[in-house]
Motif scaffolding. Structure first.
Motif, PDB file in Angstrom:
ATOM      1  N   PRO A  49      64.080  43.320  56.534  1.00 49.62           N
ATOM      2  CA  PRO A  49      64.816  42.089  56.866  1.00 49.62           C
ATOM      3  C   PRO A  49      64.006  41.155  57.759  1.00 49.62           C
ATOM      4  CG  PRO A  49      66.164  44.048  57.269  1.00 49.62           C
ATOM      5  CD  PRO A  49      64.781  44.527  56.963  1.00 49.62           C
ATOM      6  N   ASN A  50      64.241  39.879  57.631  1.00 50.29           N
ATOM      7  CA  ASN A  50      63.560  38.893  58.467  1.00 50.29           C
ATOM      8  C   ASN A  50      64.294  38.800  59.796  1.00 50.29           C
ATOM      9  OD1 ASN A  50      62.021  36.872  59.527  1.00 50.29           O
ATOM     10  ND2 ASN A  50      62.899  35.244  58.287  1.00 50.29           N
ATOM     11  N   LEU A  51      63.936  39.685  60.715  1.00 52.16           N
ATOM     12  CA  LEU A  51      64.628  39.790  61.997  1.00 52.16           C
ATOM     13  C   LEU A  51      63.925  39.027  63.110  1.00 52.16           C
ATOM     14  CD1 LEU A  51      65.523  43.586  61.836  1.00 52.16           C
ATOM     15  CD2 LEU A  51      66.964  41.634  61.242  1.00 52.16           C
ATOM     16  N   ALA A  52      62.815  38.364  62.789  1.00 47.82           N
ATOM     17  CA  ALA A  52      62.077  37.605  63.797  1.00 47.82           C
ATOM     18  C   ALA A  52      61.712  36.239  63.226  1.00 47.82           C
ATOM     19  CB  ALA A  52      60.823  38.370  64.233  1.00 47.82           C
ATOM     20  N   PRO A  53      62.701  35.355  63.044  1.00 44.64           N
ATOM     21  CA  PRO A  53      62.395  34.036  62.491  1.00 44.64           C
ATOM     22  C   PRO A  53      61.484  33.212  63.396  1.00 44.64           C
ATOM     23  CG  PRO A  53      64.669  34.142  63.257  1.00 44.64           C
ATOM     24  CD  PRO A  53      64.142  35.535  63.284  1.00 44.64           C
ATOM     25  N   ARG A  54      61.441  33.533  64.684  1.00 48.48           N
ATOM     26  CA  ARG A  54      60.492  32.944  65.634  1.00 48.48           C
ATOM     27  C   ARG A  54      59.654  34.076  66.220  1.00 48.48           C
ATOM     28  NH1 ARG A  54      63.156  27.944  67.080  1.00 48.48           N
ATOM     29  NH2 ARG A  54      64.358  27.422  65.217  1.00 48.48           N
ATOM     30  N   PRO A  55      58.453  33.781  66.713  1.00 44.81           N
ATOM     31  CA  PRO A  55      57.649  34.847  67.320  1.00 44.81           C
ATOM     32  C   PRO A  55      58.407  35.521  68.464  1.00 44.81           C
ATOM     33  CG  PRO A  55      56.321  32.874  66.985  1.00 44.81           C
ATOM     34  CD  PRO A  55      57.742  32.480  66.694  1.00 44.81           C
ATOM     35  N   PRO A  56      58.474  36.851  68.485  1.00 43.66           N
ATOM     36  CA  PRO A  56      59.187  37.543  69.555  1.00 43.66           C
ATOM     37  C   PRO A  56      58.610  37.205  70.930  1.00 43.66           C
ATOM     38  CG  PRO A  56      58.785  39.039  67.738  1.00 43.66           C
ATOM     39  CD  PRO A  56      58.007  37.788  67.443  1.00 43.66           C
ATOM     40  N   MET A  57      59.477  37.224  71.931  1.00 41.51           N
ATOM     41  CA  MET A  57      59.088  36.981  73.316  1.00 41.51           C
ATOM     42  C   MET A  57      59.693  38.083  74.184  1.00 41.51           C
ATOM     43  SD  MET A  57      59.686  32.844  73.583  1.00 41.51           S
ATOM     44  CE  MET A  57      59.179  32.786  75.311  1.00 41.51           C
ATOM     45  N   GLY A  58      58.956  38.485  75.222  1.00 39.32           N
ATOM     46  CA  GLY A  58      59.504  39.506  76.101  1.00 39.32           C
ATOM     47  C   GLY A  58      58.476  40.076  77.053  1.00 39.32           C
ATOM     48  N   TRP A  59      58.663  41.366  77.340  1.00 41.41           N
ATOM     49  CA  TRP A  59      57.834  42.079  78.327  1.00 41.41           C
ATOM     50  C   TRP A  59      57.565  43.475  77.810  1.00 41.41           C
ATOM     51  CZ3 TRP A  59      58.748  46.574  81.177  1.00 41.41           C
ATOM     52  CH2 TRP A  59      57.914  46.810  82.273  1.00 41.41           C
ATOM     53  N   ASN A  60      56.360  43.983  78.088  1.00 41.03           N
ATOM     54  CA  ASN A  60      55.964  45.346  77.751  1.00 41.03           C
ATOM     55  C   ASN A  60      55.161  45.882  78.926  1.00 41.03           C
ATOM     56  OD1 ASN A  60      53.925  47.414  76.734  1.00 41.03           O
ATOM     57  ND2 ASN A  60      55.117  47.182  74.860  1.00 41.03           N
ATOM     58  N   ASN A  61      55.341  47.135  79.253  1.00 44.81           N
ATOM     59  CA  ASN A  61      54.688  47.695  80.444  1.00 44.81           C
ATOM     60  C   ASN A  61      53.220  48.045  80.271  1.00 44.81           C
ATOM     61  OD1 ASN A  61      56.142  50.160  78.956  1.00 44.81           O
ATOM     62  ND2 ASN A  61      54.357  50.989  80.012  1.00 44.81           N
ATOM     63  N   TRP A  62      52.716  48.171  79.016  1.00 34.89           N
ATOM     64  CA  TRP A  62      51.475  48.911  78.816  1.00 34.89           C
ATOM     65  C   TRP A  62      50.257  48.365  79.551  1.00 34.89           C
ATOM     66  CZ3 TRP A  62      50.185  53.573  77.897  1.00 34.89           C
ATOM     67  CH2 TRP A  62      48.830  53.870  77.727  1.00 34.89           C
ATOM     68  N   SER A  63      49.927  47.113  79.368  1.00 35.09           N
ATOM     69  CA  SER A  63      48.675  46.600  79.914  1.00 35.09           C
ATOM     70  C   SER A  63      48.628  46.708  81.430  1.00 35.09           C
ATOM     71  CB  SER A  63      48.455  45.145  79.484  1.00 35.09           C
ATOM     72  OG  SER A  63      47.226  44.668  79.987  1.00 35.09           O
ATOM     73  N   TYR A  64      49.763  46.520  82.081  1.00 39.34           N
ATOM     74  CA  TYR A  64      49.789  46.531  83.540  1.00 39.34           C
ATOM     75  C   TYR A  64      50.024  47.938  84.106  1.00 39.34           C
ATOM     76  CZ  TYR A  64      50.598  44.874  88.289  1.00 39.34           C
ATOM     77  OH  TYR A  64      50.493  44.656  89.650  1.00 39.34           O
ATOM     78  N   TYR A  65      51.020  48.656  83.582  1.00 38.78           N
ATOM     79  CA  TYR A  65      51.419  49.931  84.174  1.00 38.78           C
ATOM     80  C   TYR A  65      50.871  51.144  83.436  1.00 38.78           C
ATOM     81  CZ  TYR A  65      54.936  47.230  86.771  1.00 38.78           C
ATOM     82  OH  TYR A  65      55.581  46.337  87.596  1.00 38.78           O
TER      83      TYR A  65
END
Length: 431
Positions: A49-65
């Motif tokens: 399904p097309n669940l991201a009609p716009r580029p997703p935005m948010g936060w992810n811990n990996w690069s920092y933590y």
């Protein structure tokens, strides 16, 4: 001898070595029966399904933590997204990356959250995020183990997808470490089958779960033909895909972080022809924050990612975000370029060793133009209206989206004395 561990692409800025190790180590590994490609299971075009009609935005811990993550850290950062107003500007998907689970599955074969790091469990974490108006993202791997050696989903796709749905997960990032290659099958065939299996399992839950595919990152150095082929089927099985090497980690030097931003920009900018609205190339996380980078450098990453219609996923300590970093991440005019409803990735219209110019058509007929100085000295950069694909007009109105300055041009689009590592981003309107 068991195969060597497979690093996620670009770990410690050694992407080529990591992918080579992936190919060499896994081809020698014994393959579980479920790893063998099954033609009947091949993904059909457009089935996810097309669940991201716009580029997703948010936060992810990996690069920092990285693995230094726990329930309090996640929820503190989530609250900071709301408190700073970033959530209101679109940064709403909070994704927990690798290392969230225990080293072994439970007695029924289920995934189990690390009881020390996440004492209330993942369903509780999801409920807390949803109460804040945020979305809940989680990490897994299509192989036998995750990149950090926690249980992978191979052989458990249906069970894990059902568990994620039960936890009310909204977004799944699936890595591709420790994938055993079945005898008689290619690496590409195996990855395609396993990601297809996870895709179908997520879809079968009936819950709308945005699916982030990491498969192309494991083929960046296998030649453009197979790399682009993997990107092609990633757009069938998921909503977005990591194309190549990871962005640098918080422990890296500022110089290494800047180098990784430029590297990821350069490879991703060349993939514009493989992106389409609702299916997004992902050049990895935004590093704006307490990273040692300059204001010009974090602004360049934000502007370039927006031009490429890239997911805007911050990986930093949002609880201590400076006003400067908040200003960069929260610039509504730059975000609007990224989130433009036309959904087109900007394309390179000219470049040399120290600069690049991109143009991106926008829904209302405007064009976004970015002039990027990646060199070490100030430069004046320009592009003709024709080269940038602008319609013929007597003049053009230019809105500089970082400073807010408005000017006019009779033809060429010019950015004078652009500082080193800076990007000037214009929204251009004919007439």
């Amino acid at each position: 001898m068991s195969p060597s561990p497979v690093s996620r692409p670009g770990r410690a800025l050694a992407g080529l070595t990591a992918v080579a190790a992936c190919s060499a180590g896994l081809l020698a590994a014994p393959a579980p029966a479920s790893a063998a490609p099954d033609p009947a299971r091949a993904p059909a075009a457009g089935t996810y399904p097309n669940l991201a009609p716009r580029p997703p935005m948010g936060w992810n811990n990996w690069s920092y933590y990285m693995c230094d993550i726990n329930e309090k850290t996640v929820l503190d950062n989530a609250r900071a997204l709301v408190r700073t107003g970033l959530a209101g500007k679109g940064y709403r998907t909070v994704t927990i990356d690798d290392c969230w689970m225990g080293r072994a599955r439970g007695s029924r074969g289920e995934l189990v959250a690390d009881p020390v790091k996440f004492p209330h469990g993942m369903a509780y974490l999801g409920r807390q995020l949803h109460r804040m108006g945020l979305k809940f993202g989680i990490y897994e791997d299509v192989g036998t183990l995750t990149c950090e050696k926690f249980p992978g989903s191979l052989g458990h796709f249906q069970e894990d997808a059902a568990q994620f749905a039960e936890w009310k997960v909204d977004y799944v990032k699936a890595d591709g470490c420790n994938v055993p290659i079945a005898p008689g099958h290619t690496k590409e065939e195996t990855y395609r089958d396993l990601y297809g299996q996870m895709s179908r399992a997520l879809r079968d839950t009936g819950r709308p779960i945005t699916f982030s595919v990491s498969a192309p990152a494991y083929f960046q150095f296998d030649g453009d033909t197979v790399w682009h082929q993997v990107i092609g089927w990633s757009a069938e099985v998921g909503n977005l895909w990591r194309g190549g090497r990871d962005v640098a980690l918080q422990q890296s030097t500022p110089a290494a972080k800047w180098s990784s931003i430029v590297y990821n920009f350069r490879y991703n900018a060349k993939l514009s022809g493989l992106q389409k609205p609702g299916r997004w190339n992902d050049p990895d996380f935004l590093l704006a924050g307490d990273t040692g980078l300059t204001r010009e450098e974090i602004q360049s990453q934000m502007s370039l990612w927006a031009m490429m219609a890239a997911p805007l996923i911050s990986s930093t300590d949002v609880t201590g975000l400076s006003g400067q970093a908040r200003s960069v991440l929260g610039n509504k005019n730059v975000i609007a370029v990224d989130q433009d409803a036309l959904g087109v990735q900007g394309h390179l219209v000219q470049q040399d060793d120290g600069s690049a110019v991109l143009a991106k058509p926008l829904r209302n007929g405007d064009t976004a133009i970015a002039l990027f100085n990646s060199g070490a000295t100030a430069r004046t950069l320009s592009v003709t209206a024709a080269a940038a694909g602008l319609p013929q007009a007597g003049s053009y109105r230019l809105h500089e989206l970082v400073t807010g300055r408005r000017t006019r041009s009779g033809g060429d689009i010019v950015a004078r004395d652009v500082p080193p590592h800076s990007t000037v981003l214009y929204r251009v309107t004919p007439g």
